[in-house]
Design an enzyme around this catalytic site. Structure first.
Site, PDB file in Angstrom:
ATOM      1  N   LEU A 195       3.693  11.366  48.988  1.00 50.01           N
ATOM      2  CA  LEU A 195       4.467  10.500  48.103  1.00 50.01           C
ATOM      3  C   LEU A 195       4.613   9.135  48.744  1.00 50.01           C
ATOM      4  O   LEU A 195       4.952   9.032  49.932  1.00 50.01           O
ATOM      5  CB  LEU A 195       5.856  11.101  47.859  1.00 50.01           C
ATOM      6  CG  LEU A 195       6.872  10.215  47.116  1.00 50.01           C
ATOM      7  CD1 LEU A 195       6.435   9.979  45.673  1.00 50.01           C
ATOM      8  CD2 LEU A 195       8.270  10.852  47.159  1.00 50.01           C
ATOM      9  N   SER A 196       4.355   8.078  47.989  1.00 49.30           N
ATOM     10  CA  SER A 196       4.595   6.700  48.426  1.00 49.30           C
ATOM     11  C   SER A 196       3.797   6.386  49.697  1.00 49.30           C
ATOM     12  O   SER A 196       2.569   6.457  49.679  1.00 49.30           O
ATOM     13  CB  SER A 196       6.101   6.496  48.628  1.00 49.30           C
ATOM     14  OG  SER A 196       6.430   5.141  48.779  1.00 49.30           O
ATOM     15  N   ALA A 197       4.478   6.069  50.804  1.00 44.43           N
ATOM     16  CA  ALA A 197       3.755   5.803  52.056  1.00 44.43           C
ATOM     17  C   ALA A 197       2.959   7.031  52.484  1.00 44.43           C
ATOM     18  O   ALA A 197       1.868   6.914  53.057  1.00 44.43           O
ATOM     19  CB  ALA A 197       4.736   5.397  53.159  1.00 44.43           C
ATOM     20  N   ALA A 200      -0.182   7.004  50.451  1.00 46.58           N
ATOM     21  CA  ALA A 200      -1.123   6.018  50.983  1.00 46.58           C
ATOM     22  C   ALA A 200      -1.843   6.569  52.211  1.00 46.58           C
ATOM     23  O   ALA A 200      -3.051   6.362  52.384  1.00 46.58           O
ATOM     24  CB  ALA A 200      -0.388   4.720  51.332  1.00 46.58           C
ATOM     25  N   HIS A 324       9.909   5.614  40.774  1.00 47.90           N
ATOM     26  CA  HIS A 324       9.345   5.953  42.078  1.00 47.90           C
ATOM     27  C   HIS A 324       9.920   7.299  42.524  1.00 47.90           C
ATOM     28  O   HIS A 324      10.826   7.369  43.353  1.00 47.90           O
ATOM     29  CB  HIS A 324       9.672   4.852  43.084  1.00 47.90           C
ATOM     30  CG  HIS A 324       8.834   4.906  44.321  1.00 47.90           C
ATOM     31  ND1 HIS A 324       7.466   4.687  44.307  1.00 47.90           N
ATOM     32  CD2 HIS A 324       9.147   5.152  45.619  1.00 47.90           C
ATOM     33  CE1 HIS A 324       6.991   4.779  45.537  1.00 47.90           C
ATOM     34  NE2 HIS A 324       7.993   5.075  46.345  1.00 47.90           N
TER      35      HIS A 324
END
Length: 359
Positions: A195-197, A200, A324
């Site tokens: 999730l999110s970072a 990535a 988010h």
């Protein structure tokens, strides 16, 4: 007994001053680590400590102070606390071993939490352990240390953490290989999601360790090498620069991508870019189809890409009104939206569908 508040004030003031000095030192060191001190990249630096903390919140968006919830473990299951070390560093991690593992382990899913989250928080929010019980797979939750990032974010925007055999990708891939050996996980059944970072970083692992991972799950994430420094990270998260030429390498792992149209932390165009990169790096001959549905009153668009042979290559989910947050997540964890669709269940389905197709 008379309580003298004034007698405690000097000690309280001293403690407050000590905490302030420690916090100021942490902020200063963190800013220096990210090149935001004088002499680094040109950005506007606030002077008060409160403003510096606000800057760090913008740098690593997330819910501060998230407490690790208690993770329920059914009888016969284990939620182990472990550690992995290699030449690139050390990370702690939690490993969920389902009670059904005795019947034979079917795979391994590495789950990378978002900023300010913990393995326990992420496990509670995604509900992945419950799916592991049903499908008999191992779940590993690596823990990013605050010593490596002040807000516990995976450092997806640092050059040294975007390549094979270096930094966090090397640590996480090695950790996955250790877990694979520990639990006799079948080859070609190791997956990574985040999730999110964490998403990535999952994209980075999919690019740099295709020999370790078989498929990637990306929720509210960013494309491979969307940024190589902090100012670039700000721009990428805001949706600027997403039309740069693809940095994806030759070939591509199967991927399932989720992004909400109301995400104000990581712009939805990043999900579009990830999907485009995956298609561009895949086979020349593919079939793309759109599926429209409604879940809990929310419109959902699922775009699927398959190879000429009919093998799944990409699923791109655009979820109207989702911010988010992990779609279909549990309220026990942070950054979850229970309305659905259930991202965890869809990822598990996609992972094992691709593994079946490859065998």
């Amino acid at each position: 007994m008379k309580f003298n508040v004034g007698a405690l004030r000097p000690a309280t003031d001293d403690a407050r001053a000590a905490r302030l000095a420690a916090a100021n030192d942490l902020v200063t060191r963190t800013l220096a680590q990210h090149g935001l001190m004088p002499g680094g990249p040109s950005v506007d630096l606030p002077s008060p400590l409160a403003d510096m903390n606000q800057l760090l919140r913008r740098l690593n968006p997330g819910q501060h102070g998230a407490l690790a919830p208690e993770v329920q473990v059914p009888e016969g299951a284990e939620f182990l606390r472990q550690s992995y070390s290699c030449t690139q560093g050390t990370r702690g991690y939690r490993t969920y071993v389902p009670s059904t593992a005795a019947e034979g382990v079917t795979g391994l899913v590495v789950m990378l939490h978002g900023c300010t989250q913990t393995p326990e928080d992420f496990a509670a929010g995604t509900g992945m352990n419950a799916l592991a019980e049903i499908h008999r797979f191992i779940v590993v939750y690596p823990h990013q240390m605050r010593g490596e990032n002040a807000q516990s974010c995976w450092n997806w925007f640092r050059r040294g953490d975007q390549m094979r055999a270096r930094g966090e990708p090397a640590i996480l891939a090695g950790l996955a290989q250790k877990a694979m050996a520990d639990f006799d996980v079948p080859s070609g059944r190791v997956f990574v999601a985040g999730l999110s970072a964490g998403a990535a970083m999952a994209v980075i692992l999919g690019e740099t360790y295709r020999d370790v991972f078989a498929a990637v799950g990306v929720h509210s994430g960013l494309p491979y090498r969307a940024a190589t420094d902090v100012p670039g990270a700000f721009a990428a998260m805001a949706g600027s620069g997403v039309d740069k030429p693809s940095c994806a390498g030759a070939g591509s792992l199967p991927a399932i991508v989720f992004h909400g149209t109301a995400d104000t932390t990581v712009h939805p165009s990043n999900g579009d870019r990830i999907a485009r990169d995956m298609r561009d790096a895949g086979p020349k001959q593919t079939t793309v189809s759109d599926h429209q549905t409604t879940v809990a009153g929310r419109r959902v668009n699922r775009e699927t890409t398959t190879t000429a042979e009919g093998h799944p290559l990409l699923e791109h989910w655009r979820i109207e009104g989702l911010g988010h947050a992990w779609s279909g997540g549990q309220p026990a964890g942070s950054y979850t939206d229970p309305a659905g669709p259930d991202a965890s269940a869809e990822m598990v389905r996609f992972f094992f569908d691709t593994a079946s197709e490859s065998n």
